[in-house]
Design an enzyme around this catalytic site. Structure first.
Site, PDB file in Angstrom:
ATOM      1  N   GLY A  13      54.263  45.979  39.499  1.00 46.74           N
ATOM      2  CA  GLY A  13      53.380  44.827  39.678  1.00 46.74           C
ATOM      3  C   GLY A  13      52.082  45.003  38.922  1.00 46.74           C
ATOM      4  O   GLY A  13      51.669  46.122  38.582  1.00 46.74           O
ATOM      5  N   ARG A  14      51.451  43.878  38.663  1.00 46.55           N
ATOM      6  CA  ARG A  14      50.146  43.874  38.005  1.00 46.55           C
ATOM      7  C   ARG A  14      49.236  42.898  38.725  1.00 46.55           C
ATOM      8  O   ARG A  14      49.679  41.864  39.206  1.00 46.55           O
ATOM      9  CB  ARG A  14      50.265  43.479  36.530  1.00 46.55           C
ATOM     10  CG  ARG A  14      50.901  44.545  35.654  1.00 46.55           C
ATOM     11  CD  ARG A  14      50.882  44.134  34.191  1.00 46.55           C
ATOM     12  NE  ARG A  14      51.344  45.198  33.321  1.00 46.55           N
ATOM     13  CZ  ARG A  14      52.610  45.422  33.011  1.00 46.55           C
ATOM     14  NH1 ARG A  14      53.556  44.630  33.527  1.00 46.55           N
ATOM     15  NH2 ARG A  14      52.951  46.406  32.220  1.00 46.55           N
ATOM     16  N   GLY A  15      47.967  43.240  38.780  1.00 42.49           N
ATOM     17  CA  GLY A  15      46.990  42.384  39.423  1.00 42.49           C
ATOM     18  C   GLY A  15      45.718  42.326  38.618  1.00 42.49           C
ATOM     19  O   GLY A  15      45.637  42.840  37.494  1.00 42.49           O
ATOM     20  N   TYR A  17      43.048  43.845  39.219  1.00 42.39           N
ATOM     21  CA  TYR A  17      42.362  45.125  39.157  1.00 42.39           C
ATOM     22  C   TYR A  17      43.101  46.155  38.316  1.00 42.39           C
ATOM     23  O   TYR A  17      42.529  47.156  37.915  1.00 42.39           O
ATOM     24  CB  TYR A  17      42.183  45.682  40.581  1.00 42.39           C
ATOM     25  CG  TYR A  17      41.486  44.742  41.512  1.00 42.39           C
ATOM     26  CD1 TYR A  17      42.039  44.444  42.742  1.00 42.39           C
ATOM     27  CD2 TYR A  17      40.285  44.144  41.155  1.00 42.39           C
ATOM     28  CE1 TYR A  17      41.409  43.572  43.605  1.00 42.39           C
ATOM     29  CE2 TYR A  17      39.655  43.274  42.008  1.00 42.39           C
ATOM     30  CZ  TYR A  17      40.210  42.979  43.236  1.00 42.39           C
ATOM     31  OH  TYR A  17      39.580  42.115  44.088  1.00 42.39           O
ATOM     32  N   GLY A  18      44.355  45.959  38.092  1.00 41.17           N
ATOM     33  CA  GLY A  18      45.141  46.941  37.352  1.00 41.17           C
ATOM     34  C   GLY A  18      46.614  46.744  37.639  1.00 41.17           C
ATOM     35  O   GLY A  18      47.053  45.662  38.019  1.00 41.17           O
ATOM     36  N   GLU A  19      47.373  47.817  37.470  1.00 40.59           N
ATOM     37  CA  GLU A  19      48.815  47.736  37.666  1.00 40.59           C
ATOM     38  C   GLU A  19      49.266  48.715  38.738  1.00 40.59           C
ATOM     39  O   GLU A  19      48.581  49.686  39.050  1.00 40.59           O
ATOM     40  CB  GLU A  19      49.555  48.022  36.356  1.00 40.59           C
ATOM     41  CG  GLU A  19      49.408  49.441  35.834  1.00 40.59           C
ATOM     42  CD  GLU A  19      50.181  49.657  34.544  1.00 40.59           C
ATOM     43  OE1 GLU A  19      50.572  48.655  33.925  1.00 40.59           O
ATOM     44  OE2 GLU A  19      50.385  50.825  34.166  1.00 40.59           O
ATOM     45  N   VAL A  20      50.430  48.425  39.278  1.00 40.73           N
ATOM     46  CA  VAL A  20      51.035  49.255  40.315  1.00 40.73           C
ATOM     47  C   VAL A  20      52.332  49.821  39.747  1.00 40.73           C
ATOM     48  O   VAL A  20      53.182  49.069  39.260  1.00 40.73           O
ATOM     49  CB  VAL A  20      51.302  48.450  41.596  1.00 40.73           C
ATOM     50  CG1 VAL A  20      51.925  49.341  42.661  1.00 40.73           C
ATOM     51  CG2 VAL A  20      50.014  47.825  42.113  1.00 40.73           C
ATOM     52  N   LYS A  35      48.559  52.811  42.500  1.00 42.15           N
ATOM     53  CA  LYS A  35      47.763  51.653  42.093  1.00 42.15           C
ATOM     54  C   LYS A  35      46.593  52.153  41.261  1.00 42.15           C
ATOM     55  O   LYS A  35      45.783  52.962  41.719  1.00 42.15           O
ATOM     56  CB  LYS A  35      47.263  50.888  43.318  1.00 42.15           C
ATOM     57  CG  LYS A  35      46.556  49.595  42.974  1.00 42.15           C
ATOM     58  CD  LYS A  35      46.256  48.782  44.224  1.00 42.15           C
ATOM     59  CE  LYS A  35      45.641  47.448  43.861  1.00 42.15           C
ATOM     60  NZ  LYS A  35      45.354  46.622  45.054  1.00 42.15           N
ATOM     61  N   ASP A 131      41.153  41.259  52.717  1.00 42.67           N
ATOM     62  CA  ASP A 131      42.018  40.699  51.671  1.00 42.67           C
ATOM     63  C   ASP A 131      43.440  40.528  52.199  1.00 42.67           C
ATOM     64  O   ASP A 131      44.412  40.807  51.502  1.00 42.67           O
ATOM     65  CB  ASP A 131      42.011  41.606  50.443  1.00 42.67           C
ATOM     66  CG  ASP A 131      42.560  40.896  49.205  1.00 42.67           C
ATOM     67  OD1 ASP A 131      42.669  39.655  49.241  1.00 42.67           O
ATOM     68  OD2 ASP A 131      42.887  41.572  48.220  1.00 42.67           O
TER      69      ASP A 131
END
EC number: 2.7.11.1
Length: 792
Positions: A13-15, A17-20, A35, A131
């Protein structure tokens, strides 16, 4: 570096803030997710605050919260946080997979309760999630909820604009976040209500085409339509959690005390207990299978090579090369012709010695499989102990003067029925073809003086047990002719005073065991007792130190044999005996323990009788696994890695289920009345004060520096308040509206928006705004609402 301890597998995954990334720990083999958070543009204080908070969260232990293993700041300016991996993915994706098909109410409430229990745990620890959304709620493969991403966004959300970094798209933002109020635990309750609404309807509670419209819908306080297919209790609970006024929202603790929720917790608790007990039964069954898995693995991967070594004039002996072999009970053994003596005339004693060294590590291992109990009933008459010889077929009695061809014909006749107990020694077909001559194998040690070694005589037929299926082939070592002559001489002296035995019963296909003086003898059996209860059982029998010393004196050991012997003794002896044999099995071995070698035939019979008369307890199996040699373990590793991993994971999931059962039991015992803490926080005057217990509360808006307690000075002073983002949004909106309408027309529109009659208001707005009505009417209404309700 800690990063080197993980093997990277793939990006999951990517968000913003960065990637997982999914990783696998190199030591324990468990899967985690890392993360990576970008802190390149953050100050050193912000980086320290983020890492300290991650370390704090790693101490949380709850069955419904994702576990945090560790965290560190890399040299590349990234913050690495290692968390537990949830195989089921996130709840957002799970709801998307429904494709409009609503979930049953029991499933919705089950997930709802688990999220609420996680929030209650956090709130009791004075931690706010801040969150909570369906993208941050994960599922295990057993459908257990795991709440993740706890508090990590607190520091990072202050960089950039609100739409991209606050919480992605603010579908779950509470109305108070848009005013001069800090984030409070009631904001978590609002987000929980949004998640439950989304689980029930598969839609966001508040949705709009753009950011401004979304904020307007949230602040406006207009509730979305409640789901009609579910009970009124669930709809009312969602409505109270989405109340515009925070003080009207229930606390998580009070939610879990409601009768409707308690009823569903009871149902969920019973289902979880049943699932846990079922998993326990499976785990108990799986504990009885590892030894059988080793046996089946060896059957598939290993082959036997049997060589017939020509002897001197005094006789001949059987020589076996290769590793330990275990044959499955289900598969018959292929019996083929042995290599003729002429084909092996070139072999020398030195080569035999080397071959002996190659197999020295496993020459003392005997593997025996016992047939299940259902096949014993028809064969009990054929089960004979050593002290009670019984009738055998005349075809099984071998004349001492029979020729090799006669023995071959009888062997081929027995091959046709591999399930019969009359099968002779199993042999793999060689390259010599079927036309080559073959001989039956004769034992290294005759058991009495009536049976003397003869080149044409077969004396390798041991006690017949009709109940025993074709079994594993124990390993026999290579021996030099001189050594064989020495042993036969000793056996003649030994058997001069031993009891006579006129007959030998035939044993199902297996090779004769070697002299059991070196190391340990492992007996692997599959049997059932008379009560039809049983499973794979195993035992480890240590030979005495005296007999071990006697075997070492029989012949000089090569350097290779000495190395293998030393290694075998170091590995085997510390583990100790895992099985106590019955006295009937020990007594026949006593004469041989006094510095005399043990006849292979009698030893095999004793082992067989022991296994038939003594049922090993199941708890001894764990000790057996420690007694297996490295050769056995290496040959079966690939087949058991997955099962061991599954067993380890299954045990972990079982522990989580037990923790969940205990947690739900405690939740059901909660009192029906509010606690003092709940009564205090319901006070509107202190609702949005930065509570002294909430050390990590994020101040989103307003001037509250004078209210901050001394211990809250840990918060970075460089954090931009959340009101700054909203102020920028309002400024952009105001500039857009003024540019499109002008100040005079905007003032007239504001006056017209105060009109109570909706139809008249809309008509006059269209008259004043003209073509700009469609573009700027909603924006003007939002701007007026922000200026009246949001203070900066």
């Amino acid at each position: 570096m800690p990063q080197a301890a993980y093997c990277y597998m793939r990006v999951v995954g990517r968000g913003s803030y960065g990637e997982v990334t999914l990783v696998k720990h190199r030591r324990d083999g468990k899967q985690y997710v890392i993360k990576k958070l970008n802190l390149r543009n953050a100050s050193s204080r912000e980086r320290r605050a983020a890492e300290q908070e991650a370390q704090l969260l790693s101490q949380l232990k709850h069955p419904n919260i994702v576990t945090y293993k560790e965290s560190w700041e890399g040299g590349d300016g990234l913050l690495y946080i290692v968390m537990g991996f949830c195989e089921g993915g996130d709840l957002y994706r799970k709801l998307k997979e429904q494709k409009g098909q609503l979930l049953p109410e029991s499933q919705v409430v089950e997930w709802f309760v688990q999220i609420a229990m996680a929030l209650q745990y956090l709130h009791e620890k004075h931690i706010l999630h801040r969150d909570l959304k369906t993208q941050n709620v994960f599922l295990t493969r057993t459908n257990i909820i795991k709440v993740g991403d706890l508090g990590i966004a607190r520091v990072l959300e202050n960089h950039g604009d609100m739409a991209s970094t606050l919480i992605g798209t603010p579908y779950y933002m509470s109305p108070e976040l848009f005013s001069n109020k800090p984030y409070n635990y009631k904001s978590d309750v609002w987000a929980l209500g949004c998640c439950v609404y989304e689980m029930a309807t598969l839609k966001h509670a508040f949705n709009a085409k753009d950011m401004n419209s979304l904020v307007y819908r949230i602040i406006e306080g207009k509730l979305p339509p409640m789901p009609k297919v579910y009970s009124t209790e669930l709809a009312e609970l969602i409505r109270t959690m989405l109340s515009r006024r925070p003080e009207e929202r229930p606390s998580v603790r009070s939610i879990l005390r409601q009768p409707y929720i308690k009823h569903h917790i009871s149902l969920f608790l019973e289902a979880t207990k049943a699932k846990t007990s079922k998993n326990n039964v499976k785990n108990c069954d799986s504990r009885a299978k590892p030894v059988a898995a080793v046996v089946s693995r060896k059957e598939e991967s290993n082959t036997d090579v049997i060589h017939y070594q020509p002897r001197s004039s005094e006789g001949s002996a059987l020589h076996v090369m290769g590793e330990d072999k275990c044959l499955s009970q289900e598969k018959p053994v292929d019996i083929g012709p042995l290599r003729s003596p002429a084909s092996l005339e070139g072999h020398t004693g030195k080569q035999d010695m080397n071959n002996t060294g190659e197999s020295c590590a496993t020459i003392s291992r005997i593997n025996i499989d016992i047939l299940p109990a259902e096949r014993r009933d028809s064969a009990n008459a054929g089960v004979v102990q050593e002290s009670q010889p019984q009738h055998v077929d005349a075809a099984d009695e071998v004349d001492s003067q029979c020729s090799i061809s006669q023995e071959k014909e009888r062997l081929q006749g027995n091959t046709k029925s591999s399930d019969q107990p009359g099968n002779l020694l199993p042999r793999r077909s060689s390259d010599g073809g079927d036309g080559e001559g073959s001989e039956l194998v004769k034992p290294l040690y005759p058991s009495n003086k009536d049976q003397k070694p003869d080149q044409d005589q077969v004396t390798g037929i041991i006690e017949n047990q009709d109940s025993i299926h074709p079994r594993s082939q124990p390993h026999s070592s290579m021996s030099e002719p001189s050594l064989s002559r020495q042993r036969r001489q000793k056996k003649r002296e030994q058997t001069a005073h031993s009891g006579t035995k006129s007959q030998f019963q035939e044993l199902p296909p297996r090779l004769l065991p070697s002299y059991p003086g070196i190391g340990k003898v492992d007996i692997i059996a599959t049997q059932q007792n008379d009560g039809n209860q049983g499973g794979p059982v195993a035992g480890c029998v240590n030979s005495s130190r005296t007999s071990s010393t006697a075997s070492a004196k029989d012949r000089p050991l090569s350097a290779r044999e000495r190395r293998r012997l030393k290694q075998s003794q170091e590995e085997m002896l510390p583990s100790g005996p895992a099985v106590q044999r019955t006295p009937s099995a020990v007594e026949p071995l006593k004469p041989q323990e006094e510095d005399q070698p043990i006849p292979a035939q009698r030893f095999s019979s004793d082992c067989s009788i022991t296994q038939m008369n003594h049922t090993l307890p199941r708890e001894k199996e764990k000790r057996l696994m420690h007694g297996l040699s490295e050769d056995e373990l290496s040959s079966s590793t690939s087949s058991t890695d997955k099962s061991d991993g599954d067993s380890r994971e299954g045990k972990s999931h079982t522990n989580e289920m037990k923790d969940l059962v205990q947690l739900m039991t405690q939740t059901l015992r909660l009192e029906a009345k509010e606690s003092c803490e709940d009564l205090q926080v319901l006070n509107p005057g202190s609702e949005f004060r930065l509570h002294r217990k909430y050390r990590d509360t994020l101040v989103l808006h307003g001037k509250v520096a004078e209210e901050v307690e001394p211990h809250c000075t840990e918060l970075p002073t460089g954090i931009i308040p959340g009101s700054e983002k909203i102020r920028r949004i309002v400024e952009v909106l105001r500039a857009d509206v003024i540019q499109g309408l002008g100040i005079q027309l905007l003032e007239q529109v504001f006056d017209l928006l105060g009109e109570e009659d909706e139809l008249e208001r809309e008509a006059r707005l269209q008259e004043h705004m003209g073509d700009k009505y469609t573009t700027y009417c909603v924006k003007a209404r939002q701007l007026k609402f922000f200026e009246e309700n949001v203070s900066f």
